[in-house]
Structures are given as C-alpha cells and as structure tokens.
Design an enzyme around this catalytic site. Sequence first.
Site, PDB file in Angstrom:
ATOM      1  N   ASN A 190     -37.430  26.864  29.232  1.00  0.00           N
ATOM      2  CA  ASN A 190     -38.290  25.713  29.490  1.00  0.00           C
ATOM      3  C   ASN A 190     -39.097  25.406  28.230  1.00  0.00           C
ATOM      4  OD1 ASN A 190     -39.876  23.716  30.526  1.00  0.00           O
ATOM      5  ND2 ASN A 190     -40.705  24.913  32.229  1.00  0.00           N
ATOM      6  N   ASN A 193     -42.151  17.976  31.382  1.00  0.00           N
ATOM      7  CA  ASN A 193     -41.085  17.217  32.055  1.00  0.00           C
ATOM      8  C   ASN A 193     -40.576  17.920  33.320  1.00  0.00           C
ATOM      9  OD1 ASN A 193     -39.397  19.273  31.189  1.00  0.00           O
ATOM     10  ND2 ASN A 193     -38.510  18.106  29.504  1.00  0.00           N
ATOM     11  N   ASP A 194     -41.237  19.008  33.724  1.00  0.00           N
ATOM     12  CA  ASP A 194     -40.758  19.754  34.900  1.00  0.00           C
ATOM     13  C   ASP A 194     -40.773  18.892  36.158  1.00  0.00           C
ATOM     14  OD1 ASP A 194     -40.647  21.771  33.096  1.00  0.00           O
ATOM     15  OD2 ASP A 194     -42.030  23.124  34.137  1.00  0.00           O
ATOM     16  N   GLY A 249     -36.917  24.193  35.558  1.00  0.00           N
ATOM     17  CA  GLY A 249     -37.671  23.603  34.445  1.00  0.00           C
ATOM     18  C   GLY A 249     -37.041  23.745  33.074  1.00  0.00           C
ATOM     19  N   ASP A 252     -34.726  23.011  29.859  1.00  0.00           N
ATOM     20  CA  ASP A 252     -34.482  21.665  29.337  1.00  0.00           C
ATOM     21  C   ASP A 252     -33.854  21.683  27.941  1.00  0.00           C
ATOM     22  OD1 ASP A 252     -36.716  22.415  27.782  1.00  0.00           O
ATOM     23  OD2 ASP A 252     -38.092  21.544  29.258  1.00  0.00           O
ATOM     24  N   ASP A 274     -14.698  18.331  33.819  1.00  0.00           N
ATOM     25  CA  ASP A 274     -14.800  19.036  35.089  1.00  0.00           C
ATOM     26  C   ASP A 274     -13.603  18.704  35.987  1.00  0.00           C
ATOM     27  OD1 ASP A 274     -16.640  20.582  36.862  1.00  0.00           O
ATOM     28  OD2 ASP A 274     -16.566  18.765  38.082  1.00  0.00           O
ATOM     29  N   GLU A 280     -11.096  21.626  32.792  1.00  0.00           N
ATOM     30  CA  GLU A 280     -11.231  22.719  33.757  1.00  0.00           C
ATOM     31  C   GLU A 280     -10.110  22.617  34.777  1.00  0.00           C
ATOM     32  OE1 GLU A 280     -14.221  24.453  37.220  1.00  0.00           O
ATOM     33  OE2 GLU A 280     -13.903  22.312  36.969  1.00  0.00           O
TER      34      GLU A 280
HETATM   35 CA    CA Z   1     -39.102  21.555  31.374  1.00  0.00          CA
END
Ligand code: CA
Length: 617
Positions: free
Chosen positions: A138, A143-144, A163, A165, A330, A359
Amino acid sequence: MKTKFSILFLLGFTFSLFAQDIKVEKVEPPFWWTGMANPDLQLLVYGSDISAATPEINYSGVNIIRVNKVENPNYLFIDITILDEAQPGFFDIMFKVGNRLIPPYSFELKKRKEGSAERKGFDRSDAIYLIMPDRFSNGDESNDNIPAMFEKADRSNPNGRHGGDIKGITNHLDYIKELGFTTIWANPLVENNNPEYSYHGYAITDFYNIDPRFGTNKDYVNLVDECHKRNLKIIMDMIFNHCSIHNWLIKDLPAEDWIHQFPEFTSSNFRASTITDPYASDFDRTRMLTGWFDTHMADLDQRNELLSNYLIQNTIWWIEYSGIDGIRVDTQPYSYKEFISEWSRAVFTEYPNFNIVGEAWLQKESITAYFQKDADNIDGYNSNIPCTTDFPMYFAINNAFNEKDSWIEGLARLYYVLTQDFLYSHPENNLVFCDNHDLNRFYTSLHEDFNKWKMGITFLLTTRGIPMVYYGTEILMTGEESKGHGFIRKDFPGGWADDNSNAFTTEGRTAKQNDAFKYLQNLLQWRQKSEVIHTGLFKHFVPENDTYVYFRYNKDDCILVAFNNSPNEMKAIKTDRFAECMKDYKYAINIITGENINYLDALTLPPKSTVVLELKK
Ligand code: CA
C-alpha cells in the site's frame, strides 16, 4: 424567438432546442495516434439519443468512411481512416441533428512515440515476477477508499480490498530487480467498481481507466517508465472473455448480442476440452463458450464485430499509451478462437516484436499446444498467441517432489511432460510456473519442505521455457486454495505501514526466509546472464533409481542439472551414461555453492537435493 434563432444561426451557435438533450458523453478510444500501421479506427460515441446525430470531421487526412448504428440509440460507431498526411493535433468531431449542431467532441491525434512499433517483448531470457497488486504493498493510503467506488478497504476480510496499489509496486521495483527478475506481470489494474471481490481485477467496469484505488492512468504509465529505467519489462493482464455486469457498456448494452444471454444464470461447463474434442456435442461446446464464468461476469460475444473492434483497439490503445512490453490474456480458450486469432494478429501488425502469453488452464499437452501460435493443428487453426501457460508442467512440478519415484510418478512426471514437447510449435515459449494467483502456494503444496522447494525452484529456472514466480515465493509464503482465494493472495509482510515485520528487508525476514530469498536470488541472477539456459538445447536421460539428469547446452557452454528425489538415501550417480554430453569436460563449478568439482565420474547427491553444474573444459 425567430429573430433570436436567426442571430444564433448567423453566429454559428446552432444548438437546437430539440437537440439540446442529445449530447456526447463519451468517445472511445478517447484519443489515438498518427503513424499507426493500421490507418482505420472505429470510434464508439456514447450519449443520450446520439444515434439521431450525423457526425462530421473537417481535418486534413482524416475521413469518415462509415457510420454504424445499433439497436440502442445511445451509441454511434464511426469508422474513420487516418491517412499518412494527417498531422498530430486536435480536431472537432461535429454532430448534426437535422440542420443543427450539438457541442462537438474534441479528439486528439497524438504523435506516435519514436521506436514504439519496434519494442521488444518479454522472452525466454526473462524471469517474470507475478504480483497481485491489492496484496503487495500500500504505497498510497489516500486512495484506499474512494467515495465513487462501491467497495472500501477492509484488511480483515480475506476477500476484501486491502489497499495495495500501483505506488506500492513502483516503490519496490528495486527489490524485484535485486532479486533477479527481469519482468513483472501485475494482475489487472483497470477499474473494477464492483460491490464485492473487486480487488482481483478480473471483472472490469471500465476498459479505459485504471481503478482509482490502484491509482491513475498516469500512475500506470509512470510505473511502466520506472520499470524501463531499471531495465525491467512489464506485462499487462487483459480479459476479453467477460467483464463485470456493472460495466457501463453492459448496463446500457449497445446491442443484445454483445453478450451471451440466457433466461436465467447459466454457467460455463469450464471444459475447454470441448474445443478440440472430435466427439464433443454442440450442446457442450456451446455451453463452454457462451456460459458465464460467474454470476457477476457477463460473457462477451466477440462474434459481434463492433465489440471485437472495441476490444482490439482497447488493447492497442493501452500498448501505445503506456509503453508495456507484453500482455497476458486471461481465459484464452473461453473466447471465440477466431476472435483471439484476429486480436493477436492486429496487435502484431502494430508491434511485430511484442509478446503475448495466453492463459490456457488445461490438463494435457496436446490441447495446450493447440492454442499456441503456429501449432500444426488438424483443423488449420492458428491462435497467433506465441506463448502459452504450461499447466501440464505445473501439475508435474507440484506432484514430482512429493511422490516416491516409480515408472510414472515422482521425477518421471517431469520427464514425461518434456517428452511431449514435439506437440508444441515453440515449447521454449511456454510459461512455466510452480503456482500462481489461482493455485495453492507452492510451499504449501510441498508440505512446507524446504528441500523440495529448492528442487522445484531449480527445475523451474533451468528447464526450457519462460519462468514465472508468484510474489512471496521468495519468503516461503503459504496458502491453500480450498480455503478461499484470499488465502493464496495474502498481504506481503511489510507492504503496509503498520505491519509487524518488513520482508522487503534482510532484517525483516526470518533466517529461513533469507535462505530462500538468497537461493532464488542466486539462481535468478545466474540465469539472467546464462545464455545457454535461455537459448541452449535441452537433453535429458530417463529417470533412474530416484534420480533425474538433464543438460542445457550450446557449442560453448554446458549445464548439468541433477535431482535426487529419494527422501532418505544418498545417491552416487555414475556419469558414464551421460558421455555424449560430458566427454569434453574436465571439471565443473557448482553454481549454487560456488565450489569447484574436479571429479566428474560420479555425482553424489544427498536425499531430496539438486545440483546445477557449469561444466568446464
Ligand atoms: Ca492504497
């Protein structure tokens, strides 16, 4: 009233009263570039009743070719062509409703960056570090929690957002570099504004924006730049099979056939075997391709050409905008294979030296090989995807060191997987791994046996292919998939300011974690400069007496790798059997311990151990 209108008309302000509700809310891609290989671009224009408008562009070298309308009047798809003479700059896309104009959209053509087309993608000389961004570090607590985003941070919930980032990744690039990795792959970072499980990133709500809880689009570009400054490459994770039901495009579908629809929730049968099975029923194959991955993930129907264009352009936009070196696709087999092929072809038209790994979570080598570029497929299918995930190898690695050796078990599993390489067009482009974000942590699979872990890591970094290591492997992180995905995606200790320990530092790691860190670092740093491991040939000898020996070699160098899988017996492996590889060599350097080995007639290996020798003349 009439007079007022006439004056406005004369001044050129011809906004109609009737057209006042019609306005452009969004254009995608939001901007583009001059100098692209493909001059064609399809602009998605979104706005209430925008289909009533006729677009016009007056800009030298840019022409409207066609305007496509769909069932939903809130969309227009404008086909434009950007000729060589078009200069970088802004131009207005004007929209006429009747004989009146609504406010235009100012579209930018940027100048394509020098060398952009020539960029070199990741390859077998690289080693990839996989990061689950929400769980790594984090770097920005501000920005959480974002008011406009449904889900808020909650570290106590294993399936919640914690959280982590982009800033957190950027802060630790030196750590990753020092460990010996050359490439990072981060799980998806684009917006996932979903009420729950939004942290993993695989249910996109906006294809063109980084999730604000991870950072901004500019933060992502900065991450790519910071990687490049350190000579690290970066792979972006992209998903085309599905997107979130909360995606703005799904909430106001352009047309019914953008997604596969059913009267009630219908899941995929997840049997990718139906794609190549000569006996597959239509029912099963259709269910595989059209069923949804999950209740909150709408299954995209890429047979719709407008959708297909949208996804292709979104990809090229991210490559050009951010400067990435590769893509991980993906759930490759779940999308229509014709789309995958066309998508990849379009990417390589713009970036011939780029790289993509698909994948393909499959049991067998044969079907895995089917999905790799230039496979010799009976139906002539070519995916155009150069690299494939080697799940058969993953299964073998996870069983080999836990089992007692037999004709088919233990080390024989590694041997047999490699014997199937004749099926692959390019086995050296297989992505090899011991685990990932969807699987048991490798150390847990090995019942936390450090000797087995060293054997697995050594095999991974010396076999053919492109090795990928999941974050936290270097500190022996544990986690069982059956307890829930949150448990295999735990927070990296030290990634959060209030963590009790910081495993990013030597002091913050336990003695055992430092042993693991150094073991991995030693091998990675050696691999980085050992061209023979990247491009050398591979030769192995059938497993015998709980042991397995193979060589990586070219005209100048030769590496010997040996394993003793016995849990309690020391083994002395006579080397006369390997004369075809060893006859010119007099001594060796053990690359793990650094010691010189002057006697090569036999190799002595303790129980559950491995050795890597650089043979010398
Ligand atoms: Ca964050």
